[in-house]
Structures are given as C-alpha cells and as structure tokens.
Design a protein around this motif. Structure first.
Motif, PDB file in Angstrom:
ATOM      1  N   SER A   1      -4.236   1.412  -8.490  1.00 54.24           N
ATOM      2  CA  SER A   1      -3.635   2.503  -9.263  1.00 54.24           C
ATOM      3  C   SER A   1      -4.581   3.008 -10.352  1.00 54.24           C
TER       4      SER A   1
ATOM      5  N   TRP B   1       0.839  -1.207   0.000  1.00 54.34           N
ATOM      6  CA  TRP B   1       0.000   0.000   0.000  1.00 54.34           C
ATOM      7  C   TRP B   1       0.869   1.251   0.000  1.00 54.34           C
TER       8      TRP B   1
ATOM      9  N   PRO C   1      -2.860  -4.301  -6.594  1.00 56.65           N
ATOM     10  CA  PRO C   1      -2.224  -2.985  -6.724  1.00 56.65           C
ATOM     11  C   PRO C   1      -2.510  -2.309  -8.067  1.00 56.65           C
ATOM     12  N   ALA C   2      -2.567  -3.076  -9.134  1.00 55.84           N
ATOM     13  CA  ALA C   2      -2.857  -2.489 -10.450  1.00 55.84           C
ATOM     14  C   ALA C   2      -4.255  -1.876 -10.481  1.00 55.84           C
TER      15      ALA C   2
ATOM     16  N   ASP D   1       3.481   6.314  -5.023  1.00 53.58           N
ATOM     17  CA  ASP D   1       3.537   6.514  -6.470  1.00 53.58           C
ATOM     18  C   ASP D   1       2.413   7.442  -6.921  1.00 53.58           C
ATOM     19  N   PHE D   2       1.214   7.213  -6.411  1.00 53.64           N
ATOM     20  CA  PHE D   2       0.075   8.076  -6.735  1.00 53.64           C
ATOM     21  C   PHE D   2       0.356   9.521  -6.321  1.00 53.64           C
TER      22      PHE D   2
ATOM     23  N   LEU E   1      -7.403   5.014  -8.706  1.00 62.22           N
ATOM     24  CA  LEU E   1      -6.914   6.323  -8.259  1.00 62.22           C
ATOM     25  C   LEU E   1      -6.777   7.272  -9.443  1.00 62.22           C
ATOM     26  N   ASP E   2      -6.215   6.786 -10.545  1.00 58.94           N
ATOM     27  CA  ASP E   2      -6.095   7.618 -11.739  1.00 58.94           C
ATOM     28  C   ASP E   2      -7.468   8.006 -12.276  1.00 58.94           C
TER      29      ASP E   2
ATOM     30  N   ARG F   1       2.773  11.222  -8.671  1.00 58.04           N
ATOM     31  CA  ARG F   1       2.193  11.533  -9.977  1.00 58.04           C
ATOM     32  C   ARG F   1       1.101  12.594  -9.903  1.00 58.04           C
TER      33      ARG F   1
ATOM     34  N   VAL G   1       2.183   1.871  -3.532  1.00 56.46           N
ATOM     35  CA  VAL G   1       1.133   2.297  -4.469  1.00 56.46           C
ATOM     36  C   VAL G   1       0.703   3.734  -4.176  1.00 56.46           C
ATOM     37  N   ILE G   2       0.496   4.051  -2.907  1.00 57.67           N
ATOM     38  CA  ILE G   2       0.030   5.394  -2.533  1.00 57.67           C
ATOM     39  C   ILE G   2       1.132   6.429  -2.753  1.00 57.67           C
TER      40      ILE G   2
END
Length: 106
Positions: A90, A59, A86-87, A65-66, A93-94, A69, A62-63
């Motif tokens: 992501s 987590w 995780p995919a 990276d978010f 979130l996008d 970005r 992933v968070i």
C-alpha cells in the motif's frame, strides 16, 4: 510464481511526466511498482507477479483499496513482488501515485 490480474473503472485522468513511474527495488525492498500510461478505455489495470503463492484474497483487498482511493484512468500498474507485506504494498502504491502526480521523487 503466481500472476494475478485486476481491472477497475477509472475516473481520474492523469498526465505522465515521463514515459513511466518506477518505485521500489525488487532486490532490496521486496517490491517494485511500475505505472505506465495505456489506452484501456478509461480502466486501471493491475498485474501482480509474486513469489508468495496463495495470497490472492489479500492481494484483492489491497488492490481494490488502492483502486478506490486512486481511480486512475488509462493506467497500467505492474507489481513485481518477492514477499512484501500488505502495508508495504500500500505504501509503495501510494508513493507511485504521489510520484506520478508530481509530489514525490523517483
């Protein structure tokens, strides 16, 4: 259930078209994400409530990276998870950010 909280400095101010943005459906998609405006001194905060315990390291990655970005300012993200990969996290979130910025549908 496990609750994980994250906080990042945000640099991108955003204007919410509605009170909040909700994407995903917990029952059928294993994940729902809510973005809300929140006066947080410019921070982006994320709260994850997940049924899958012991995945804090994943987590975090992933968070982080978010947040790198999408360094949103004064936004609270709430994630309710029932075991999404995780995919999928992501992508959702996008999708939430795209909806927030006017490029997606609710």
């Amino acid at each position: 259930m496990e609750t994980l909280d994250y906080r990042f400095d945000g640099s991108r101010p955003v204007q919410f078209p509605h009170d909040a943005v909700l994407v995903g459906v917990l029952a059928s998609g294993n994940l729902e994400i809510l973005l809300e405006p929140a006066a947080q001194g410019g921070a982006l905060t994320v709260r994850v409530i997940t049924a899958a315990q012991g995945f804090g390291t994943i987590w975090q990655a992933v968070i982080a990276d978010f947040a790198q970005r999408h360094p949103l300012r004064d936004v609270r993200v709430s994630i309710n998870d029932a075991g999404a990969t995780p995919a999928v996290v992501s992508l959702r979130l996008d999708q939430a950010v795209e909806t927030l910025l006017g490029g997606g549908t609710r």
